[in-house]
Each structure stands twice: as C-alpha cells, then as structure tokens.
Design a protein around this motif. Structure first.
Motif, PDB file in Angstrom:
ATOM      1  N   MET A   1      39.876  22.792   1.051  1.00  0.00           N
ATOM      2  CA  MET A   1      38.966  21.735   1.486  1.00  0.00           C
ATOM      3  C   MET A   1      37.534  22.262   1.525  1.00  0.00           C
ATOM      4  N   GLN A   2      36.630  21.526   0.885  1.00  0.00           N
ATOM      5  CA  GLN A   2      35.219  21.921   0.865  1.00  0.00           C
ATOM      6  C   GLN A   2      34.425  20.884   1.635  1.00  0.00           C
ATOM      7  N   ASN A   3      33.528  21.327   2.472  1.00  0.00           N
ATOM      8  CA  ASN A   3      32.624  20.404   3.159  1.00  0.00           C
ATOM      9  C   ASN A   3      31.193  20.834   2.852  1.00  0.00           C
ATOM     10  N   ILE A   4      30.456  19.915   2.250  1.00  0.00           N
ATOM     11  CA  ILE A   4      29.142  20.255   1.701  1.00  0.00           C
ATOM     12  C   ILE A   4      28.055  19.406   2.346  1.00  0.00           C
ATOM     13  N   VAL A   5      26.933  20.030   2.634  1.00  0.00           N
ATOM     14  CA  VAL A   5      25.748  19.266   3.042  1.00  0.00           C
ATOM     15  C   VAL A   5      24.828  19.193   1.834  1.00  0.00           C
ATOM     16  N   LEU A   6      24.558  17.966   1.380  1.00  0.00           N
ATOM     17  CA  LEU A   6      23.600  17.780   0.286  1.00  0.00           C
ATOM     18  C   LEU A   6      22.262  17.446   0.942  1.00  0.00           C
ATOM     19  N   PHE A   7      21.278  18.301   0.693  1.00  0.00           N
ATOM     20  CA  PHE A   7      20.027  18.267   1.448  1.00  0.00           C
ATOM     21  C   PHE A   7      18.860  17.976   0.517  1.00  0.00           C
ATOM     22  N   GLY A   8      17.820  17.382   1.064  1.00  0.00           N
ATOM     23  CA  GLY A   8      16.610  17.158   0.274  1.00  0.00           C
ATOM     24  C   GLY A   8      15.850  15.970   0.811  1.00  0.00           C
ATOM     25  N   PRO A   9      14.573  15.857   0.452  1.00  0.00           N
ATOM     26  CA  PRO A   9      13.744  14.760   0.954  1.00  0.00           C
ATOM     27  C   PRO A   9      14.181  13.415   0.389  1.00  0.00           C
ATOM     28  N   PRO A  10      13.679  12.314   0.963  1.00  0.00           N
ATOM     29  CA  PRO A  10      14.003  10.997   0.412  1.00  0.00           C
ATOM     30  C   PRO A  10      13.548  10.939  -1.049  1.00  0.00           C
ATOM     31  N   GLY A  11      14.440  10.479  -1.920  1.00  0.00           N
ATOM     32  CA  GLY A  11      14.086  10.367  -3.335  1.00  0.00           C
ATOM     33  C   GLY A  11      14.447  11.606  -4.143  1.00  0.00           C
ATOM     34  N   ALA A  12      15.082  12.585  -3.518  1.00  0.00           N
ATOM     35  CA  ALA A  12      15.410  13.829  -4.237  1.00  0.00           C
ATOM     36  C   ALA A  12      16.590  13.649  -5.191  1.00  0.00           C
ATOM     37  N   GLY A  13      17.370  12.569  -4.984  1.00  0.00           N
ATOM     38  CA  GLY A  13      18.525  12.330  -5.849  1.00  0.00           C
ATOM     39  C   GLY A  13      19.848  12.593  -5.145  1.00  0.00           C
ATOM     40  N   LYS A  14      19.849  12.654  -3.828  1.00  0.00           N
ATOM     41  CA  LYS A  14      21.084  12.951  -3.083  1.00  0.00           C
ATOM     42  C   LYS A  14      22.156  11.882  -3.318  1.00  0.00           C
ATOM     43  N   GLY A  15      21.745  10.619  -3.281  1.00  0.00           N
ATOM     44  CA  GLY A  15      22.708   9.523  -3.462  1.00  0.00           C
ATOM     45  C   GLY A  15      23.338   9.566  -4.846  1.00  0.00           C
ATOM     46  N   THR A  16      22.498   9.748  -5.864  1.00  0.00           N
ATOM     47  CA  THR A  16      22.985   9.791  -7.256  1.00  0.00           C
ATOM     48  C   THR A  16      23.959  10.948  -7.451  1.00  0.00           C
ATOM     49  N   GLN A  17      23.570  12.119  -6.964  1.00  0.00           N
ATOM     50  CA  GLN A  17      24.419  13.302  -7.154  1.00  0.00           C
ATOM     51  C   GLN A  17      25.685  13.209  -6.297  1.00  0.00           C
ATOM     52  N   SER A  18      25.568  12.606  -5.106  1.00  0.00           N
ATOM     53  CA  SER A  18      26.762  12.447  -4.255  1.00  0.00           C
ATOM     54  C   SER A  18      27.819  11.645  -4.998  1.00  0.00           C
ATOM     55  N   GLN A  19      27.379  10.564  -5.625  1.00  0.00           N
ATOM     56  CA  GLN A  19      28.317   9.699  -6.335  1.00  0.00           C
ATOM     57  C   GLN A  19      29.082  10.478  -7.404  1.00  0.00           C
ATOM     58  N   LYS A  20      28.372  11.313  -8.132  1.00  0.00           N
ATOM     59  CA  LYS A  20      29.004  12.089  -9.196  1.00  0.00           C
ATOM     60  C   LYS A  20      29.964  13.140  -8.599  1.00  0.00           C
ATOM     61  N   LEU A  21      29.572  13.701  -7.451  1.00  0.00           N
ATOM     62  CA  LEU A  21      30.423  14.714  -6.803  1.00  0.00           C
ATOM     63  C   LEU A  21      31.699  14.082  -6.258  1.00  0.00           C
ATOM     64  N   ALA A 113      20.407  22.289  -1.467  1.00  0.00           N
ATOM     65  CA  ALA A 113      19.130  21.571  -1.324  1.00  0.00           C
ATOM     66  C   ALA A 113      18.579  21.202  -2.691  1.00  0.00           C
ATOM     67  N   LEU A 114      18.212  19.940  -2.851  1.00  0.00           N
ATOM     68  CA  LEU A 114      17.560  19.490  -4.084  1.00  0.00           C
ATOM     69  C   LEU A 114      16.052  19.560  -3.854  1.00  0.00           C
ATOM     70  N   VAL A 115      15.367  20.331  -4.690  1.00  0.00           N
ATOM     71  CA  VAL A 115      13.937  20.572  -4.482  1.00  0.00           C
ATOM     72  C   VAL A 115      13.116  19.707  -5.450  1.00  0.00           C
ATOM     73  N   VAL A 116      12.283  18.843  -4.858  1.00  0.00           N
ATOM     74  CA  VAL A 116      11.421  17.947  -5.660  1.00  0.00           C
ATOM     75  C   VAL A 116      10.071  17.855  -4.950  1.00  0.00           C
ATOM     76  N   ASP A 117       8.950  17.921  -5.710  1.00  0.00           N
ATOM     77  CA  ASP A 117       7.633  17.891  -5.051  1.00  0.00           C
ATOM     78  C   ASP A 117       7.277  16.476  -4.562  1.00  0.00           C
ATOM     79  N   ASP A 118       6.337  16.440  -3.604  1.00  0.00           N
ATOM     80  CA  ASP A 118       5.983  15.187  -2.915  1.00  0.00           C
ATOM     81  C   ASP A 118       5.486  14.093  -3.860  1.00  0.00           C
ATOM     82  N   GLU A 119       4.705  14.482  -4.858  1.00  0.00           N
ATOM     83  CA  GLU A 119       4.140  13.481  -5.776  1.00  0.00           C
ATOM     84  C   GLU A 119       5.256  12.757  -6.548  1.00  0.00           C
ATOM     85  N   GLU A 120       6.208  13.568  -7.037  1.00  0.00           N
ATOM     86  CA  GLU A 120       7.344  13.003  -7.782  1.00  0.00           C
ATOM     87  C   GLU A 120       8.199  12.112  -6.862  1.00  0.00           C
ATOM     88  N   LEU A 121       8.352  12.526  -5.602  1.00  0.00           N
ATOM     89  CA  LEU A 121       9.160  11.733  -4.662  1.00  0.00           C
ATOM     90  C   LEU A 121       8.556  10.354  -4.463  1.00  0.00           C
TER      91      LEU A 121
END
Ligand code: AMP
Length: 190
Positions: A1-21, A113-121
């Motif tokens: 069993m794996q328990n993962i925290v997907l971290f990152g600012p709003p707009g980093a892509g957490k929702g998109t990547q969560s779905q694929k995971l 952690a998904l790293v994305v700069d503020d401008e791109e977010l």
C-alpha cells in the motif's frame, strides 16, 4: 500500500496528475478542494461557511479539512492506497495527517511536489477559469491571494516532509505525459 501526498501551488497540475495516478495505481483520491466544493454543491452548513472563506482566496480552518480527511480515510478501509491532493496545506494539517495514518496503521510513503513558477500558475488558472466555472479561478487578484497563501502557509509543509526524508520535487512545466512518467518513477522507488 502506497500513500502519497501530491503537493504544489494552485494550478500546478495536481488534479490532472492525480487522475492519471488513480487510473494507473488504483489510489483513492482525497482532494480537500473537491470535498469542499461537494459540500457547497449540497448546500450543507459546512459548505456555506467554507464558501465564504474560499471566495476570499484564503485557507479554511485546519479542523474543517482534517475532519473531512479523517472521515474519508475511515470510510475506505479497503483502499489500496491514498493520494492526498491539496492536503496537507499547513504544518498543523501535516501533523494531524501523520496521527491519522498511525491511528489506522498506515503511513505516508512520500510527498511529490510539482514545481511551477508564479507567472505560469496565474496564466493557467485564468485559462482554467474560462471553463471550470470556479469563481476563484476567474479573478486575478484572488489567484494572487491563493498563491500568496501557498507561499506563506503551505510551503513550510515541504520542509516538514524534507525533514522526514520523504520529499521529491518534479518540474511541473512541460508535457503532461512526461511529468506523469517522472512522478511514476518516483513512486515506483518508494
Ligand atoms: P483547491 O481546489 O485545492 O485549489 O482548493 C480551493 C480552496 O479550498 C482553497 O483556496 C482553500 O480555500 C480551500 N482548501 C482546499 N484544501 C484546503 C486545505 N487543505 N486547507 C485549507 N483550505 C483548503
């Protein structure tokens, strides 16, 4: 069993990547943002209170989200693993999560952690706001407030997991598939 925290600012892509995971590993997805929006849609007292706070671009109180996560963990005793998306967002939430994990005889394997700069977010969130229907994605000032909340209250959560030797950072700009492959490589080593 794996328990993962997907971290990152709003707009980093957490929702998109969560779905694929979820599709690949069969995780149970626990997104506090989604759980709060479901409460709002149902018109519950909790939802009505949370909406006022979310519309200001600030974090809802720790006890509210901790309670929701606790319920969802207990409701899924057969889970193959959990993916936490948008939680924990404060050090107090991270500490509470560790206690909940221990209580249930499980643990967090790692934070990615998904790293994305503020401008791109800001750019991504404004584009998402055109179709998501989310009021907090449609106003540049509100987006800046959310990114600021992330910097002040949420960034320390990365240190919390670093100290436990559980932190991995991944570049969040580029092709969705490529980023997904990087995430899977990290998970497969946990
Ligand atoms: P999200 O969908 O993750 O971007 O969350 C939308 C909003 O819900 C945030 O701006 C916060 O107001 C609230 N929220 C979601 N998750 C949390 C959390 N873990 N702690 C506090 N507030 C949260």
């Amino acid at each position: 069993m794996q328990n993962i925290v997907l971290f990152g600012p709003p707009g980093a892509g957490k929702g998109t990547q969560s779905q694929k995971l979820i599709d690949k590993y069969g995780f149970v997805h626990l997104s506090t943002g989604d759980l709060l929006r479901a409460e709002i849609a149902e018109g519950t007292t909790l939802g009505l209170e949370a909406k006022k706070i979310m519309d200001m671009g600030i974090l809802v109180p720790d006890e509210v989200v901790i309670g929701m996560i606790d319920n969802r963990i207990k409701a899924n005793p057969e889970a193959k693993g959990f993916i936490f998306d948008g939680f924990p967002r404060t050090v107090a939430q991270a500490e509470a999560l560790d206690s909940m994990m221990t209580e249930n005889g499980i643990k967090i394997n790692g934070m990615i952690a998904l790293v994305v700069d503020d401008e791109e977010l800001t750019k991504r969130l404004l584009i998402r706001g055109q179709t998501s229907g989310r009021a907090d994605d449609q106003n540049e000032e509100l987006i800046r407030k959310r990114v600021q909340e992330y910097s002040t209250k949420t960034m320390p959560v990365a240190d919390y997991y670093t100290k436990q030797g559980k932190y991995s950072a991944i570049g969040g700009i580029g092709e969705i598939e490529e980023i997904f492959t990087h995430i899977c490589n990290v998970i497969d080593k946990f």
